[in-house]
Design a protein around this motif. Structure first.
Motif, PDB file in Angstrom:
ATOM      1  N   LEU A  45       0.804  -1.241   0.424  1.00 29.04           N
ATOM      2  CA  LEU A  45      -0.224   0.174   0.456  1.00 29.04           C
ATOM      3  C   LEU A  45       0.831   1.367  -0.584  1.00 29.04           C
ATOM      4  N   VAL A  46       0.329   1.782  -0.967  1.00 26.08           N
ATOM      5  CA  VAL A  46       1.657   3.365  -1.484  1.00 26.08           C
ATOM      6  C   VAL A  46       1.073   4.602  -0.648  1.00 26.08           C
ATOM      7  N   MET A  47       1.551   5.159   0.164  1.00 21.17           N
ATOM      8  CA  MET A  47       0.579   6.408   0.652  1.00 21.17           C
ATOM      9  C   MET A  47       1.477   7.415  -0.610  1.00 21.17           C
ATOM     10  N   ARG A  48       0.819   8.516  -0.174  1.00 18.29           N
ATOM     11  CA  ARG A  48       1.650   9.561  -0.965  1.00 18.29           C
ATOM     12  C   ARG A  48       2.527  10.017   0.058  1.00 18.29           C
ATOM     13  N   PRO A  49       3.855  10.823  -0.419  1.00 15.44           N
ATOM     14  CA  PRO A  49       4.570  11.113   0.619  1.00 15.44           C
ATOM     15  C   PRO A  49       4.215  12.328   1.167  1.00 15.44           C
ATOM     16  N   PRO A  50       4.669  13.370   2.555  1.00 22.72           N
ATOM     17  CA  PRO A  50       4.511  14.854   2.012  1.00 22.72           C
ATOM     18  C   PRO A  50       4.994  15.528   1.702  1.00 22.72           C
ATOM     19  N   THR A  51       6.479  14.654   1.075  1.00 21.94           N
ATOM     20  CA  THR A  51       6.985  15.735  -0.054  1.00 21.94           C
ATOM     21  C   THR A  51       7.459  15.374  -1.500  1.00 21.94           C
ATOM     22  N   PRO A  82      -1.928  16.779   5.117  1.00 15.95           N
ATOM     23  CA  PRO A  82      -1.318  16.564   5.856  1.00 15.95           C
ATOM     24  C   PRO A  82      -1.147  17.562   7.386  1.00 15.95           C
ATOM     25  N   PRO A  83      -1.424  17.079   8.292  1.00 14.17           N
ATOM     26  CA  PRO A  83      -2.144  17.684   9.227  1.00 14.17           C
ATOM     27  C   PRO A  83      -1.082  19.230   9.661  1.00 14.17           C
ATOM     28  N   ALA A  84      -1.182  19.993  10.148  1.00 16.72           N
ATOM     29  CA  ALA A  84      -0.790  20.996   9.552  1.00 16.72           C
ATOM     30  C   ALA A  84      -0.277  22.235  10.604  1.00 16.72           C
ATOM     31  N   LEU A  99      -4.505   8.813   9.377  1.00 11.50           N
ATOM     32  CA  LEU A  99      -5.460   9.494   8.389  1.00 11.50           C
ATOM     33  C   LEU A  99      -5.623   8.476   7.043  1.00 11.50           C
ATOM     34  N   HIS A 100      -4.275   7.914   7.175  1.00 14.14           N
ATOM     35  CA  HIS A 100      -4.891   7.437   5.714  1.00 14.14           C
ATOM     36  C   HIS A 100      -6.257   5.453   6.195  1.00 14.14           C
ATOM     37  N   ALA A 101      -6.069   5.322   7.343  1.00 14.28           N
ATOM     38  CA  ALA A 101      -6.444   4.687   7.964  1.00 14.28           C
ATOM     39  C   ALA A 101      -7.941   3.954   7.135  1.00 14.28           C
ATOM     40  N   PRO A 102      -8.987   4.937   6.564  1.00 14.42           N
ATOM     41  CA  PRO A 102      -9.808   4.865   6.235  1.00 14.42           C
ATOM     42  C   PRO A 102     -10.141   3.520   4.696  1.00 14.42           C
ATOM     43  N   ALA A 327      11.544  19.937   5.915  1.00 21.26           N
ATOM     44  CA  ALA A 327      10.335  19.124   5.764  1.00 21.26           C
ATOM     45  C   ALA A 327       9.273  18.973   6.331  1.00 21.26           C
ATOM     46  N   PRO A 328       8.367  18.914   6.693  1.00 19.34           N
ATOM     47  CA  PRO A 328       6.966  18.416   7.778  1.00 19.34           C
ATOM     48  C   PRO A 328       7.072  17.215   8.436  1.00 19.34           C
ATOM     49  N   ASP A 329       8.142  15.753   7.672  1.00 17.91           N
ATOM     50  CA  ASP A 329       8.426  15.099   8.324  1.00 17.91           C
ATOM     51  C   ASP A 329       9.573  14.170   8.503  1.00 17.91           C
TER      52      ASP A 329
END
Length: 496
Positions: A45-51, A82-84, A99-102, A327-329
Protein backbone atom coordinates in the motif's frame (compact mmCIF):
# COMPACT_ATOMS: atom_id res chain seq x y z
CA UNK A 1 -10.14 -22.21 -11.04
CA UNK A 2 -7.14 -22.06 -8.71
CA UNK A 3 -7.52 -20.16 -5.45
CA UNK A 4 -5.26 -17.08 -5.53
CA UNK A 5 -2.31 -17.06 -3.14
CA UNK A 6 -3.05 -15.23 0.10
CA UNK A 7 -1.66 -11.72 0.25
CA UNK A 8 0.72 -10.07 2.65
CA UNK A 9 -0.50 -6.48 2.67
CA UNK A 10 2.23 -4.03 3.68
CA UNK A 11 1.82 -0.50 5.00
CA UNK A 12 5.31 1.00 5.35
CA UNK A 13 6.35 4.50 6.24
CA UNK A 14 7.76 6.11 3.08
CA UNK A 15 11.36 6.56 4.26
CA UNK A 16 13.81 4.17 2.59
CA UNK A 17 15.00 2.75 5.91
CA UNK A 18 11.43 1.74 6.76
CA UNK A 19 9.99 0.86 3.35
CA UNK A 20 12.88 -1.21 2.00
CA UNK A 21 13.56 -2.99 5.29
CA UNK A 22 9.90 -4.08 5.53
CA UNK A 23 9.72 -5.04 1.87
CA UNK A 24 12.95 -7.04 1.92
CA UNK A 25 11.78 -8.86 5.06
CA UNK A 26 8.44 -9.79 3.50
CA UNK A 27 10.16 -10.88 0.30
CA UNK A 28 12.01 -13.37 2.49
CA UNK A 29 8.64 -14.54 3.81
CA UNK A 30 7.39 -14.91 0.24
CA UNK A 31 10.40 -17.03 -0.76
CA UNK A 32 10.36 -19.06 2.45
CA UNK A 33 6.68 -19.83 1.92
CA UNK A 34 7.28 -20.97 -1.63
CA UNK A 35 10.00 -23.30 -0.41
CA UNK A 36 7.65 -24.87 2.12
CA UNK A 37 4.62 -25.21 -0.11
CA UNK A 38 3.00 -22.05 1.28
CA UNK A 39 2.39 -19.57 -1.50
CA UNK A 40 2.06 -15.83 -0.79
CA UNK A 41 1.83 -12.64 -2.78
CA UNK A 42 2.76 -9.15 -1.59
CA UNK A 43 0.63 -6.04 -1.98
CA UNK A 44 2.35 -2.83 -0.98
CA UNK A 45 0.00 0.00 0.00
CA UNK A 46 1.69 3.17 -1.23
CA UNK A 47 0.94 6.39 0.61
CA UNK A 48 1.73 9.63 -1.16
CA UNK A 49 4.65 11.02 0.87
CA UNK A 50 4.28 14.56 2.22
CA UNK A 51 7.20 15.89 0.14
CA UNK A 52 8.02 15.65 -3.56
CA UNK A 53 11.56 14.48 -2.79
CA UNK A 54 10.30 11.57 -0.70
CA UNK A 55 7.70 10.83 -3.37
CA UNK A 56 10.38 10.53 -6.04
CA UNK A 57 12.33 8.07 -3.88
CA UNK A 58 9.26 5.93 -3.29
CA UNK A 59 8.45 5.82 -6.99
CA UNK A 60 12.03 4.77 -7.76
CA UNK A 61 11.66 1.86 -5.30
CA UNK A 62 8.31 0.91 -6.84
CA UNK A 63 9.76 0.83 -10.36
CA UNK A 64 12.70 -1.30 -9.26
CA UNK A 65 10.55 -3.81 -7.38
CA UNK A 66 7.97 -3.96 -10.17
CA UNK A 67 10.76 -5.19 -12.45
CA UNK A 68 12.02 -7.82 -9.98
CA UNK A 69 9.82 -10.63 -11.28
CA UNK A 70 8.45 -11.43 -7.83
CA UNK A 71 4.71 -11.50 -7.07
CA UNK A 72 4.56 -7.93 -5.75
CA UNK A 73 1.64 -5.61 -6.44
CA UNK A 74 1.34 -1.91 -5.69
CA UNK A 75 -1.86 -0.19 -4.57
CA UNK A 76 -1.68 3.60 -4.35
CA UNK A 77 -3.87 4.97 -1.59
CA UNK A 78 -5.87 8.16 -2.14
CA UNK A 79 -4.10 11.33 -1.05
CA UNK A 80 -4.88 12.90 2.30
CA UNK A 81 -4.16 16.40 3.59
CA UNK A 82 -1.22 16.32 6.02
CA UNK A 83 -1.77 17.64 9.54
CA UNK A 84 -0.89 21.33 9.65
CA UNK A 85 -0.49 21.64 13.42
CA UNK A 86 1.93 18.79 14.25
CA UNK A 87 4.50 19.91 16.80
CA UNK A 88 7.18 17.35 16.00
CA UNK A 89 8.44 14.95 13.36
CA UNK A 90 7.29 11.73 15.01
CA UNK A 91 3.86 13.18 15.78
CA UNK A 92 3.51 14.31 12.17
CA UNK A 93 4.43 10.88 10.77
CA UNK A 94 2.08 8.98 13.10
CA UNK A 95 -0.85 11.33 12.50
CA UNK A 96 -0.33 11.49 8.75
CA UNK A 97 -0.26 7.70 8.48
CA UNK A 98 -3.34 7.34 10.69
CA UNK A 99 -5.32 9.65 8.37
CA UNK A 100 -5.06 6.86 5.78
CA UNK A 101 -6.96 4.37 7.97
CA UNK A 102 -10.24 4.49 5.96
CA UNK A 103 -8.35 4.01 2.70
CA UNK A 104 -6.33 1.12 4.15
CA UNK A 105 -9.55 -0.53 5.26
CA UNK A 106 -11.10 -0.15 1.80
CA UNK A 107 -7.99 -1.49 0.09
CA UNK A 108 -7.75 -4.61 2.26
CA UNK A 109 -11.51 -5.26 2.18
CA UNK A 110 -11.45 -5.10 -1.61
CA UNK A 111 -8.53 -7.51 -2.11
CA UNK A 112 -10.77 -10.31 -3.43
CA UNK A 113 -8.43 -12.93 -1.99
CA UNK A 114 -7.46 -14.23 1.46
CA UNK A 115 -5.13 -11.95 3.41
CA UNK A 116 -2.41 -13.52 5.54
CA UNK A 117 -1.71 -10.32 7.43
CA UNK A 118 -1.70 -6.56 7.39
CA UNK A 119 1.95 -5.75 8.11
CA UNK A 120 2.22 -2.32 9.71
CA UNK A 121 5.09 0.09 10.10
CA UNK A 122 5.78 0.87 13.75
CA UNK A 123 4.23 4.32 13.25
CA UNK A 124 1.07 2.67 11.88
CA UNK A 125 0.55 0.42 14.92
CA UNK A 126 -2.89 1.95 15.80
CA UNK A 127 -4.19 0.37 12.58
CA UNK A 128 -4.29 -2.99 14.36
CA UNK A 129 -7.93 -1.90 14.85
CA UNK A 130 -8.44 -1.84 11.07
CA UNK A 131 -7.12 -5.40 10.80
CA UNK A 132 -9.28 -6.55 13.70
CA UNK A 133 -12.41 -5.04 12.14
CA UNK A 134 -11.64 -6.84 8.88
CA UNK A 135 -10.96 -10.14 10.62
CA UNK A 136 -7.35 -10.44 9.42
CA UNK A 137 -4.14 -10.79 11.45
CA UNK A 138 -1.92 -7.76 12.07
CA UNK A 139 1.84 -7.70 12.44
CA UNK A 140 3.96 -4.71 13.44
CA UNK A 141 7.26 -4.49 11.58
CA UNK A 142 10.08 -3.19 13.77
CA UNK A 143 12.84 -1.71 11.59
CA UNK A 144 14.86 -0.72 14.66
CA UNK A 145 16.54 -2.73 17.41
CA UNK A 146 15.19 -5.28 19.84
CA UNK A 147 16.31 -2.83 22.52
CA UNK A 148 14.08 -0.12 21.06
CA UNK A 149 11.22 -2.61 20.85
CA UNK A 150 11.66 -3.53 24.51
CA UNK A 151 11.73 0.16 25.46
CA UNK A 152 8.60 0.97 23.44
CA UNK A 153 6.67 -1.93 24.97
CA UNK A 154 7.85 -0.84 28.41
CA UNK A 155 7.28 2.89 27.87
CA UNK A 156 3.63 2.90 29.09
CA UNK A 157 4.90 1.23 32.27
CA UNK A 158 7.68 3.81 32.65
CA UNK A 159 5.14 6.56 32.03
CA UNK A 160 3.20 5.44 35.11
CA UNK A 161 6.27 4.76 37.24
CA UNK A 162 8.50 7.76 36.45
CA UNK A 163 6.77 11.05 37.25
CA UNK A 164 9.67 13.34 36.29
CA UNK A 165 11.45 13.91 33.00
CA UNK A 166 13.95 11.15 32.30
CA UNK A 167 16.91 13.53 32.54
CA UNK A 168 15.77 14.29 36.10
CA UNK A 169 15.90 10.64 37.14
CA UNK A 170 18.33 9.99 40.00
CA UNK A 171 20.44 7.25 38.47
CA UNK A 172 19.60 5.15 35.44
CA UNK A 173 16.41 4.15 33.67
CA UNK A 174 15.43 0.50 33.97
CA UNK A 175 14.57 -1.14 30.64
CA UNK A 176 14.06 -4.91 30.87
CA UNK A 177 16.77 -6.85 29.10
CA UNK A 178 19.27 -3.98 28.99
CA UNK A 179 21.99 -2.79 31.35
CA UNK A 180 20.92 0.25 33.42
CA UNK A 181 20.32 2.98 30.84
CA UNK A 182 21.73 6.49 31.40
CA UNK A 183 19.03 9.12 30.77
CA UNK A 184 21.31 10.70 28.15
CA UNK A 185 20.92 7.53 26.07
CA UNK A 186 17.14 7.74 25.83
CA UNK A 187 15.81 8.12 22.25
CA UNK A 188 15.15 11.67 21.05
CA UNK A 189 11.34 11.35 20.75
CA UNK A 190 10.90 10.54 24.45
CA UNK A 191 13.23 13.02 26.14
CA UNK A 192 10.47 15.61 26.62
CA UNK A 193 7.32 14.24 28.24
CA UNK A 194 5.44 17.43 27.40
CA UNK A 195 6.01 16.82 23.70
CA UNK A 196 3.33 15.24 21.48
CA UNK A 197 6.13 13.04 20.15
CA UNK A 198 6.42 11.44 23.58
CA UNK A 199 2.64 11.01 23.83
CA UNK A 200 2.59 9.24 20.49
CA UNK A 201 5.41 6.88 21.46
CA UNK A 202 3.58 5.86 24.62
CA UNK A 203 0.51 5.17 22.50
CA UNK A 204 2.47 3.25 19.88
CA UNK A 205 4.12 1.05 22.50
CA UNK A 206 0.70 0.24 23.93
CA UNK A 207 -0.76 -0.65 20.53
CA UNK A 208 2.17 -2.97 19.70
CA UNK A 209 0.70 -5.23 22.38
CA UNK A 210 -2.55 -5.62 20.41
CA UNK A 211 -0.88 -6.99 17.27
CA UNK A 212 -0.98 -10.66 16.28
CA UNK A 213 2.80 -10.65 16.13
CA UNK A 214 5.90 -8.48 15.72
CA UNK A 215 8.45 -8.94 12.92
CA UNK A 216 11.89 -7.68 13.98
CA UNK A 217 14.96 -6.98 11.88
CA UNK A 218 17.35 -8.45 14.43
CA UNK A 219 18.54 -11.85 15.61
CA UNK A 220 18.29 -13.74 18.89
CA UNK A 221 22.08 -13.94 19.20
CA UNK A 222 22.53 -10.22 18.48
CA UNK A 223 20.15 -9.02 21.20
CA UNK A 224 19.42 -11.91 23.56
CA UNK A 225 18.66 -9.69 26.55
CA UNK A 226 15.87 -7.48 25.12
CA UNK A 227 14.26 -10.31 23.15
CA UNK A 228 14.22 -12.61 26.17
CA UNK A 229 12.73 -9.83 28.32
CA UNK A 230 9.88 -9.41 25.83
CA UNK A 231 9.24 -13.16 25.57
CA UNK A 232 9.34 -13.58 29.36
CA UNK A 233 6.73 -10.86 29.91
CA UNK A 234 9.05 -8.52 31.79
CA UNK A 235 8.38 -5.50 29.55
CA UNK A 236 4.65 -5.33 30.34
CA UNK A 237 4.07 -7.20 33.63
CA UNK A 238 0.80 -9.08 33.75
CA UNK A 239 0.23 -8.98 30.00
CA UNK A 240 1.66 -11.39 27.44
CA UNK A 241 3.40 -9.69 24.51
CA UNK A 242 2.68 -10.85 20.97
CA UNK A 243 5.18 -13.39 19.60
CA UNK A 244 8.28 -11.72 18.18
CA UNK A 245 9.86 -13.11 15.02
CA UNK A 246 13.51 -11.96 14.81
CA UNK A 247 14.35 -12.71 11.16
CA UNK A 248 17.37 -10.44 10.66
CA UNK A 249 19.73 -9.18 9.70
CA UNK A 250 17.75 -8.22 6.61
CA UNK A 251 20.09 -6.26 4.36
CA UNK A 252 19.20 -7.10 0.78
CA UNK A 253 17.62 -10.02 -1.03
CA UNK A 254 20.30 -12.66 -1.48
CA UNK A 255 22.90 -10.76 0.54
CA UNK A 256 25.28 -10.36 -2.42
CA UNK A 257 28.28 -8.30 -1.26
CA UNK A 258 30.19 -8.29 -4.54
CA UNK A 259 30.05 -5.74 -7.32
CA UNK A 260 29.48 -6.71 -10.91
CA UNK A 261 32.98 -7.32 -12.26
CA UNK A 262 31.90 -6.03 -15.67
CA UNK A 263 31.28 -2.56 -14.26
CA UNK A 264 34.06 -0.15 -13.32
CA UNK A 265 34.39 0.29 -9.55
CA UNK A 266 32.96 3.31 -7.81
CA UNK A 267 35.62 5.97 -7.19
CA UNK A 268 35.57 5.29 -3.44
CA UNK A 269 36.13 1.58 -4.04
CA UNK A 270 38.92 2.26 -6.53
CA UNK A 271 40.65 4.42 -3.91
CA UNK A 272 40.20 1.74 -1.25
CA UNK A 273 41.74 -0.82 -3.59
CA UNK A 274 45.06 0.97 -3.14
CA UNK A 275 45.00 0.98 0.69
CA UNK A 276 46.42 -1.65 3.07
CA UNK A 277 44.06 -4.08 4.81
CA UNK A 278 42.07 -2.72 7.79
CA UNK A 279 43.89 0.62 7.56
CA UNK A 280 41.04 3.03 6.71
CA UNK A 281 38.48 4.55 9.07
CA UNK A 282 35.19 5.18 7.27
CA UNK A 283 33.04 8.16 8.32
CA UNK A 284 29.46 8.25 7.05
CA UNK A 285 26.29 9.53 8.70
CA UNK A 286 23.28 8.20 6.85
CA UNK A 287 20.91 9.66 4.31
CA UNK A 288 20.04 12.65 6.52
CA UNK A 289 23.31 13.28 8.35
CA UNK A 290 25.17 16.54 7.81
CA UNK A 291 27.15 19.00 9.95
CA UNK A 292 27.47 22.74 10.41
CA UNK A 293 30.76 24.35 9.42
CA UNK A 294 32.07 24.50 13.00
CA UNK A 295 31.68 20.76 13.38
CA UNK A 296 33.36 20.11 10.04
CA UNK A 297 36.41 22.02 11.29
CA UNK A 298 36.59 19.78 14.37
CA UNK A 299 36.40 16.65 12.24
CA UNK A 300 39.18 17.82 9.92
CA UNK A 301 41.40 18.62 12.91
CA UNK A 302 40.77 15.18 14.41
CA UNK A 303 41.55 13.37 11.17
CA UNK A 304 44.78 15.31 10.70
CA UNK A 305 45.90 14.62 14.28
CA UNK A 306 45.06 10.93 14.26
CA UNK A 307 47.33 10.19 11.31
CA UNK A 308 45.08 7.35 10.17
CA UNK A 309 43.85 6.81 6.65
CA UNK A 310 40.24 7.84 6.20
CA UNK A 311 37.31 7.84 3.78
CA UNK A 312 34.82 10.54 4.78
CA UNK A 313 31.42 10.97 3.15
CA UNK A 314 30.75 14.67 3.77
CA UNK A 315 27.36 16.10 2.83
CA UNK A 316 26.22 19.72 2.62
CA UNK A 317 23.18 21.20 4.39
CA UNK A 318 19.68 20.59 3.00
CA UNK A 319 18.22 23.51 1.08
CA UNK A 320 15.74 24.04 3.91
CA UNK A 321 18.56 24.62 6.40
CA UNK A 322 19.36 27.94 4.76
CA UNK A 323 15.76 29.06 4.27
CA UNK A 324 14.69 28.10 7.79
CA UNK A 325 12.03 25.68 6.56
CA UNK A 326 12.01 21.92 6.45
CA UNK A 327 9.97 18.93 5.40
CA UNK A 328 7.19 18.30 7.94
CA UNK A 329 8.27 14.69 8.35
CA UNK A 330 11.92 15.63 8.89
CA UNK A 331 12.96 13.86 5.69
CA UNK A 332 14.90 16.66 4.02
CA UNK A 333 18.13 15.23 2.61
CA UNK A 334 21.56 16.82 2.58
CA UNK A 335 22.91 18.28 -0.62
CA UNK A 336 26.18 17.43 -2.34
CA UNK A 337 28.93 19.15 -0.42
CA UNK A 338 30.93 22.05 -1.79
CA UNK A 339 34.32 20.96 -0.47
CA UNK A 340 35.98 24.29 -1.24
CA UNK A 341 33.48 26.04 1.03
CA UNK A 342 33.21 23.46 3.82
CA UNK A 343 36.79 22.26 4.30
CA UNK A 344 39.54 24.38 5.84
CA UNK A 345 42.10 25.68 3.39
CA UNK A 346 44.85 23.18 2.68
CA UNK A 347 43.18 20.20 4.35
CA UNK A 348 42.91 18.11 1.20
CA UNK A 349 46.52 18.86 0.25
CA UNK A 350 47.82 17.99 3.72
CA UNK A 351 45.97 14.67 3.80
CA UNK A 352 46.48 13.75 0.15
CA UNK A 353 47.29 10.07 -0.27
CA UNK A 354 45.95 8.93 3.10
CA UNK A 355 42.50 10.47 3.00
CA UNK A 356 39.54 10.84 0.67
CA UNK A 357 36.56 13.17 1.16
CA UNK A 358 33.54 12.17 -0.92
CA UNK A 359 30.83 14.86 -1.30
CA UNK A 360 27.79 12.87 -2.44
CA UNK A 361 26.12 9.47 -2.14
CA UNK A 362 28.52 6.57 -1.61
CA UNK A 363 27.97 2.78 -1.82
CA UNK A 364 28.12 2.19 1.93
CA UNK A 365 27.54 -1.55 1.92
CA UNK A 366 30.24 -2.13 -0.68
CA UNK A 367 32.62 0.14 1.23
CA UNK A 368 32.04 -1.73 4.50
CA UNK A 369 32.70 -5.01 2.67
CA UNK A 370 36.09 -3.77 1.47
CA UNK A 371 39.11 -5.32 3.26
CA UNK A 372 40.79 -1.91 3.59
CA UNK A 373 38.12 -0.71 6.05
CA UNK A 374 39.15 -1.10 9.68
CA UNK A 375 36.55 0.99 11.53
CA UNK A 376 33.33 2.90 11.03
CA UNK A 377 32.36 6.26 12.56
CA UNK A 378 28.60 6.14 12.09
CA UNK A 379 25.40 7.89 13.15
CA UNK A 380 24.26 4.48 14.36
CA UNK A 381 21.10 4.05 12.32
CA UNK A 382 20.10 0.40 12.64
CA UNK A 383 20.43 -0.43 8.94
CA UNK A 384 23.98 0.97 8.95
CA UNK A 385 24.76 -0.93 12.14
CA UNK A 386 23.56 -4.21 10.63
CA UNK A 387 25.68 -3.64 7.53
CA UNK A 388 28.70 -2.99 9.73
CA UNK A 389 28.07 -6.09 11.85
CA UNK A 390 27.52 -8.21 8.74
CA UNK A 391 31.01 -7.29 7.58
CA UNK A 392 32.62 -7.46 11.03
CA UNK A 393 33.58 -3.76 11.16
CA UNK A 394 33.90 -2.21 14.66
CA UNK A 395 32.26 1.17 15.20
CA UNK A 396 32.46 4.51 16.98
CA UNK A 397 28.80 5.62 17.16
CA UNK A 398 27.98 9.32 16.78
CA UNK A 399 24.19 9.52 17.34
CA UNK A 400 22.34 12.40 15.72
CA UNK A 401 18.56 11.81 15.94
CA UNK A 402 15.72 9.28 16.42
CA UNK A 403 16.71 6.24 18.53
CA UNK A 404 20.42 6.49 17.75
CA UNK A 405 21.53 7.42 21.28
CA UNK A 406 20.00 4.16 22.51
CA UNK A 407 21.69 2.30 19.65
CA UNK A 408 25.05 3.80 20.62
CA UNK A 409 24.60 2.66 24.23
CA UNK A 410 23.74 -0.86 23.09
CA UNK A 411 26.69 -1.09 20.70
CA UNK A 412 29.20 -0.01 23.35
CA UNK A 413 27.77 -1.42 26.59
CA UNK A 414 25.67 -4.41 25.57
CA UNK A 415 27.22 -5.78 22.37
CA UNK A 416 30.77 -4.51 22.89
CA UNK A 417 31.32 -3.96 19.15
CA UNK A 418 32.07 -0.24 19.43
CA UNK A 419 34.31 2.22 21.23
CA UNK A 420 32.60 5.14 22.96
CA UNK A 421 32.56 8.61 21.45
CA UNK A 422 31.77 11.53 23.73
CA UNK A 423 28.86 13.40 22.15
CA UNK A 424 27.57 16.63 23.71
CA UNK A 425 23.82 16.19 23.40
CA UNK A 426 23.17 19.67 24.80
CA UNK A 427 25.16 21.18 21.90
CA UNK A 428 23.26 19.40 19.11
CA UNK A 429 25.45 16.28 19.44
CA UNK A 430 28.67 18.24 19.01
CA UNK A 431 32.00 16.37 19.18
CA UNK A 432 35.28 18.12 19.92
CA UNK A 433 38.31 17.38 17.74
CA UNK A 434 40.28 15.90 20.65
CA UNK A 435 37.47 13.48 21.47
CA UNK A 436 37.08 12.29 17.86
CA UNK A 437 40.86 11.95 17.58
CA UNK A 438 40.85 9.77 20.71
CA UNK A 439 38.00 7.60 19.43
CA UNK A 440 39.60 7.09 16.01
CA UNK A 441 42.91 6.10 17.61
CA UNK A 442 41.09 3.76 19.99
CA UNK A 443 39.21 2.19 17.09
CA UNK A 444 42.19 1.84 14.73
CA UNK A 445 45.41 1.54 16.76
CA UNK A 446 46.75 -2.00 17.16
CA UNK A 447 47.94 -1.12 20.65
CA UNK A 448 44.50 -0.01 21.83
CA UNK A 449 43.02 -2.58 24.23
CA UNK A 450 39.61 -0.96 23.91
CA UNK A 451 39.76 -1.15 20.12
CA UNK A 452 41.07 -4.71 20.21
CA UNK A 453 38.05 -5.86 22.19
CA UNK A 454 35.67 -4.08 19.81
CA UNK A 455 37.39 -5.61 16.80
CA UNK A 456 37.23 -9.10 18.30
CA UNK A 457 33.58 -8.70 19.22
CA UNK A 458 32.72 -7.32 15.77
CA UNK A 459 34.37 -10.37 14.19
CA UNK A 460 32.25 -12.60 16.43
CA UNK A 461 29.09 -10.74 15.42
CA UNK A 462 29.95 -11.14 11.74
CA UNK A 463 29.83 -14.89 12.24
CA UNK A 464 26.68 -14.61 14.35
CA UNK A 465 24.85 -12.60 11.69
CA UNK A 466 25.69 -15.01 8.92
CA UNK A 467 24.89 -18.14 10.90
CA UNK A 468 21.56 -16.67 12.07
CA UNK A 469 20.16 -16.43 8.54
CA UNK A 470 21.66 -19.71 7.33
CA UNK A 471 19.20 -22.37 6.24
CA UNK A 472 19.12 -25.56 8.26
CA UNK A 473 19.81 -24.27 11.75
CA UNK A 474 20.06 -20.48 11.85
CA UNK A 475 17.88 -18.87 14.51
CA UNK A 476 16.55 -16.19 12.16
CA UNK A 477 15.88 -18.75 9.44
CA UNK A 478 13.92 -20.82 11.98
CA UNK A 479 11.97 -17.71 13.04
CA UNK A 480 11.21 -17.02 9.38
CA UNK A 481 9.81 -20.54 8.99
CA UNK A 482 7.63 -20.09 12.10
CA UNK A 483 6.40 -16.77 10.76
CA UNK A 484 5.61 -18.25 7.36
CA UNK A 485 3.61 -21.04 8.99
CA UNK A 486 1.72 -18.60 11.23
CA UNK A 487 0.86 -16.40 8.25
CA UNK A 488 -0.30 -19.38 6.22
CA UNK A 489 -2.54 -20.65 9.02
CA UNK A 490 -3.96 -17.19 9.78
CA UNK A 491 -4.93 -16.27 6.21
CA UNK A 492 -8.56 -15.12 6.04
CA UNK A 493 -10.89 -13.48 3.55
CA UNK A 494 -11.41 -9.90 4.81
CA UNK A 495 -14.85 -8.92 6.02
CA UNK A 496 -16.61 -6.30 3.95
Amino acid sequence: MATPAPALVLLPEWGSGHLMSMLESCKRVLLAGAGGGREFSITLLVMRPPTDEAGSEVEAHVRREAASGLDIRFHRLPAVDPPADAAGVEEFIARYIHLHAPHVRDAVAGMGRPVSALVLDMFAAPMVDVARDLGVPSYVFMSSTGAMLALMLHLPVLHDRVAVEFHEVDGEVDVPGLPPLPPASMPCPVVDKKSPNYTWFVRLGDRFMDATGIIANTADELEPGPLAAIADGRCVPGRAAPPVYPIGPVLSLGGNDKRDSSEPPHECIAWLDGQPPASVVFLCFGSMGWFEAAQVVEITAALERSGHRFLWVLRGPPPAAESGTGAPDGSEHPTDANLDELLPEGFLERTKGRGMVWPTWAPQKEILAHPAIGGFVTHGGWNSVLESLWHGVPMAPWPLYAEQHLNAFELVRDMGVAVPLGVDRERDNFVEAAELDRAVRSLMDDASEEGKKAREKAAEMKAVCRSAVAAGGGSSHAALQRLSEALHQGAALPKK
